[in-house]
Design a protein around this motif. Structure first.
Motif: not given
Length: 198
Positions: A78-86
């Motif tokens: 979750i954290d990885k996807r949130r960071d990448r899309f942000s």
């Protein structure tokens, strides 16, 4: 670099930084998608540009989709996807404007979208930018697709992360020998070196 050398050296880039293409550069890059094969001239390509302050908002929609699909999704994922899309300089949502009742089969319409996406990735490389196509189970989430603008029967084909490759130029990854995936048909079913069991 010749066009052929560019194609042979293109590689997906997911370590990206600003700048992303300007509006005029992006217009030319997206125009290459319109050169993809398009049986029936259905024009199924749809592109949604996500940048600036819209990126964290998109990231939260992505996380919500992940949790809808898997309430126990690992926090690290979750954290990885949130960071990448942000934080990617630019994101292009790849939409498929599908026509299920058309005589052109859906799989051909979807392949047209895929061919357009590949043209975009090639155009990014040709203009000094980089990109990577990301997908996963969230592309099958009709709620997320609708939140972006693709109500069923239309769908998401994934997202392109777009920007300038970060760091020094590195050699492209080694690619398989095309001979392993090529056969000449002489009247009987073919076999491929790539399919032979070791």
């Amino acid at each position: 670099m010749t066009p052929m050398e560019m194609l042979l050296n293109r590689a997906s880039q997911d370590s990206l930084t600003a700048p992303a293409p300007s509006a005029s550069e992006l217009s030319d890059i997206l125009a290459t998608a319109m050169r993809a094969p398009d049986h029936g001239k259905l024009r199924p390509w749809r592109y949604v540009i996500i940048e600036g302050e819209a990126r964290p908002l998109a990231a939260e929609r992505i996380v919500a989709s992940m949790l809808r699909l898997d309430a126990h999704a690992p926090q690290a994922k979750i954290d990885k996807r949130r960071d990448r899309f942000s934080n990617m300089p630019m994101i292009i949502a790849l939409g498929m404007h599908l026509r299920p009742d058309n005589k052109i089969p859906l799989w051909e319409q979807e392949m047209t979208v895929a061919a357009g996406a590949m043209n975009i990735l090639n155009a990014l490389s040709a203009t000094g930018f980089g990109g990577v196509w990301v997908s996963g189970d969230i592309t099958e989430d009709p709620v997320l697709a609708a939140e972006i603008g693709f109500e069923a029967p239309h769908k998401l084909a994934g997202f392109l992360f777009v920007g300038t490759p970060a760091g020094q130029n590195t050699p492209p990854p080694r690619r398989p020998d095309p001979e392993q995936f090529t056969a000449r048909w002489l009247g009987s079913p073919v076999t491929f070196t790539a399919d032979r069991k070791e």
